[in-house]
Design an enzyme around this catalytic site. Structure first.
Site, PDB file in Angstrom:
ATOM      1  N   ASN A 104      78.472  66.579  38.818  1.00 49.81           N
ATOM      2  CA  ASN A 104      78.832  66.145  37.480  1.00 49.81           C
ATOM      3  C   ASN A 104      79.329  67.258  36.564  1.00 49.81           C
ATOM      4  O   ASN A 104      80.163  67.027  35.709  1.00 49.81           O
ATOM      5  CB  ASN A 104      77.621  65.465  36.828  1.00 49.81           C
ATOM      6  N   HIS A 105      78.785  68.463  36.751  1.00 52.64           N
ATOM      7  CA  HIS A 105      79.089  69.535  35.794  1.00 52.64           C
ATOM      8  C   HIS A 105      79.036  70.892  36.470  1.00 52.64           C
ATOM      9  O   HIS A 105      78.612  71.004  37.623  1.00 52.64           O
ATOM     10  CB  HIS A 105      78.098  69.496  34.626  1.00 52.64           C
ATOM     11  N   GLN A 171      76.330  73.222  30.273  1.00 47.36           N
ATOM     12  CA  GLN A 171      76.710  72.494  31.490  1.00 47.36           C
ATOM     13  C   GLN A 171      77.814  71.481  31.182  1.00 47.36           C
ATOM     14  O   GLN A 171      77.564  70.269  31.158  1.00 47.36           O
ATOM     15  CB  GLN A 171      75.488  71.760  32.069  1.00 47.36           C
ATOM     16  N   ASP A 203      73.365  65.338  42.859  1.00 47.86           N
ATOM     17  CA  ASP A 203      72.678  65.412  41.573  1.00 47.86           C
ATOM     18  C   ASP A 203      73.401  64.584  40.509  1.00 47.86           C
ATOM     19  O   ASP A 203      74.629  64.592  40.434  1.00 47.86           O
ATOM     20  CB  ASP A 203      72.671  66.894  41.169  1.00 47.86           C
ATOM     21  N   GLU A 210      83.456  58.430  32.578  1.00 41.82           N
ATOM     22  CA  GLU A 210      83.039  57.935  31.264  1.00 41.82           C
ATOM     23  C   GLU A 210      83.898  56.729  30.910  1.00 41.82           C
ATOM     24  O   GLU A 210      85.045  56.625  31.354  1.00 41.82           O
ATOM     25  CB  GLU A 210      83.270  59.003  30.175  1.00 41.82           C
ATOM     26  N   GLU A 245      70.932  60.950  43.368  1.00 39.28           N
ATOM     27  CA  GLU A 245      69.938  61.068  42.308  1.00 39.28           C
ATOM     28  C   GLU A 245      70.469  60.274  41.132  1.00 39.28           C
ATOM     29  O   GLU A 245      71.360  60.721  40.413  1.00 39.28           O
ATOM     30  CB  GLU A 245      69.712  62.521  41.894  1.00 39.28           C
TER      31      GLU A 245
END
Ligand code: GLC
Ligand code: CA
Length: 560
Positions: A104-105, A171, A203, A210, A245
């Site tokens: 994600n980041h 992040q 993760d 979005e 996750e």
């Protein structure tokens, strides 16, 4: 792949933080060399797969979940050659290795982010992250780290724009609308597969894309990208496991568990229900949560943790109902100052008030419910935590190996240690450690080993069907796991009061029954079958005979 070949189905996963596990070079920080030297212990315990929290270069502002280079090893942990040695050694012990991969980041210090800030607005380099001229976008996405952040947007003075971050401001979220980002992350997956890893814990997967007017969780574009990862993994021809996750309710988390997407997903809602059940002594909501989780594709499996390196996440009423949160708040020992973000920041043993019977019961359920049991390092000893450390560090302290200095974790002087070993009353490493517990036949550690040994002999607990039994007692959960080789009955008393009850075993009328863990014969199965369960007691029984030849040919690991 046939269902039988899915090594992850029911595999025992051991989660550890390499920096906190074992220090091989004496600098006070756990590393790959130290971890490699402890593989014999993990194998002895009965671990089948090791999940490492992130090992990549990182400024460690979020425990390594803030990465600056996805294709390398943090120098304090070792290097790629050391990782190779670790991997070969783990495989030679018959254990698989799962890496934590943060999609994600990145860290704000990642070269991609530094380049993005200076690149012209709207350029491909800038669009590697998610930018905006104001903070009004994606207002419905909750702030996750609410102890540390008040907004998902942060102003960047160089870029003269705000960037989006679901976690810390250090992040920044990658922009998955950008095909370049997608390709880079697919290459990262290839890179580690080529180096021989067996799986990835992906993760924070819900947050890749979005969309205005949503919580920005689990959008269909996110699922499409995960399917691309799955395709890449399948193309490798290796049996690579992908676990999500996703801290989402079961009906949303189960969307990752489809045949062309991921193989596993954590069932955090079930974790919360397990704690609510032991806190309240009532199995009512727990049995619903277990039943709700049953419908997943045959190659897929839930991953079941009790605790991990984060807080016990209870959420804002989205993950589990307010009622469940209230049960947990009312019944679990939490101590002072242990609420962090959306959950309770404690290790398992102190949450359960240091009661080893409760610890055994919770793990016994983990070892018998359908899914991959995920054991958090130190919980096999009943290790404690260090209140007062920052963020989630209370739960991330060094593993206790011996009663000697620093619990045998490191030979470095105290001030150099990554975190202080536990010396809190009742949890002192001089008492709670591997060496001492190995010597004591009745220790929690030897109990875990015994349970995992028994479990290997009961493949129905690994991959069998699940059937909930009607229980005449509000605190007793009873269910049956069965496959073509055997039928195993499980009963667990979630209350501190001992209890007797009758179970209706008329489906197996006249069959032999044997308690497995201690080996006692019971009366033949009937419609009014009597059992007694002490305070937090549980048992496993075999119903009928076992097809030994089939069990042997199905065994994932020979008994050691
Ligand atoms: C996951 C990790 C957590 C981390 C967060 C951001 O939730 O488990 O430790 O802080 O992602 O990467
Ligand atoms: Ca070290």
């Amino acid at each position: 792949m046939s269902e039988k070949d899915c090594w992850w189905k029911g595999a025992i996963v051991y989660q550890l933080i390499p920096r906190s596990f074992s220090d091989g070079n004496g600098d006070g920080i756990g590393d790959l060399q130290g971890l490699t030297s402890r593989l014999g212990y993990l194998r002895w315990l009965g671990v089948e797969a090791i999940w490492l929290t992130p090992i990549y270069p990182s400024p460690l502002q979020d425990g390594g979940y803030d990465i600056t280079d996805f294709k390398n090893i943090h120098p304090e942990l070792g290097d790629l050659a050391g990782f190779h040695r670790f991997l070969i050694a783990a495989h030679s012990h018959g254990m698989r290795v799962i890496l934590d991969l943060v999609l994600n980041h990145t860290s704000h210090l990642h070269p991609w982010f530094q380049r993005a800030r200076w690149a012209p607005k709207g350029s491909t380099e800038r669009e590697v992250y998610v930018w905006s001229d104001d903070r009004s976008r994606y207002r419905d996405a909750p702030v996750l780290f609410r102890n540390f952040e008040t907004s998902n947007w942060e102003w960047d003075d160089v870029a003269k724009q705000y960037y989006f971050h679901r976690f810390l401001r250090n992040q920044p979220d990658l922009n998955y609308e950008n095909p370049w980002v997608q390709e880079q992350m697919l290459e990262v997956v290839d890179f580690w597969i080529q180096r021989g890893v067996d799986g990835f814990r992906l993760d924070a997967v819900p947050f890749l894309f979005e969309e205005e007017g949503t919580r920005c969780e689990g959008l269909k574009e996110t699922h499409s990208f995960l399917k691309k990862i799955r395709k890449r993994v399948d193309e490798s021809g290796k049996d690579i496991l992908l676990i999500a996750e996703a801290i989402q309710p079961v009906n949303e988390a189960s969307k990752y568990l489809v045949n062309d997407e991921l193989h596993g997903a954590f069932n955090f809602a079930l974790t919360a229900h397990l704690f609510a059940a032991i806190a309240s002594g009532s199995i009512h909501l727990l049995s619903d949560a277990i039943c709700e989780a049953q419908q997943v594709a045959p190659e897929c499996s839930w991953a079941l943790p009790l605790r991990n390196h984060d807080e016990l996440w209870l959420g804002d009423g989205h993950l589990v109902s307010e009622e469940v949160v209230k049960m947990i708040r009312a019944g679990l020992h939490q101590g002072h100052g242990h609420w962090l973000n959306w959950g309770i920041n404690r290790r398992l043993a102190p949450l359960l008030n240091g009661d080893p019977r409760a610890n055994r019961l919770m793990h016994a359920l983990l070892y018998s419910l359908p899914g991959m049991p995920c054991l958090y390092y130190g919980d096999e000893l009943g290790m404690g935590d260090w209140p007062g450390l920052r963020d989630r560090d209370p739960n991330r302290t060094p593993m206790a190996w011996t009663p000697l200095r620093n619990g045998g974790f490191s030979s470095a002087p105290d001030p150099l240690l990554v975190l202080p070993p536990i010396t809190a009353p009742g949890y002192d490493y001089r008492v709670i450690n591997v060496e001492v517990q190995k010597e004591l036949p009745g220790s929690l550690l030897n109990w875990h080993r015994r349970m995992l040994t028994c479990r290997r002999l009961l493949p129905a607990l690994r991959n069998g069907d699940f059937q909930l039994l009607e229980s005449s007692h509000p605190s007793v959960l009873a269910f049956v796991r069965s496959n073509e080789t055997m039928t195993v009955l499980v009963a667990a008393n979630l209350s501190a009061a001992g209890t007797s009850l009758y179970l209706d075993l008329s489906q197996w009328e006249g069959s032999r029954t044997r308690e497995v863990i201690w080996g006692a014969e019971y009366p033949q199965a009937n419609d009014n079958w009597f059992i007694y369960l002490p305070s937090y007691g549980f048992s496993w029984w075999l119903i009928g005979e076992v097809d030994e030849a089939l069990v042997q040919s199905n065994s994932p690991m020979k008994d050691s």
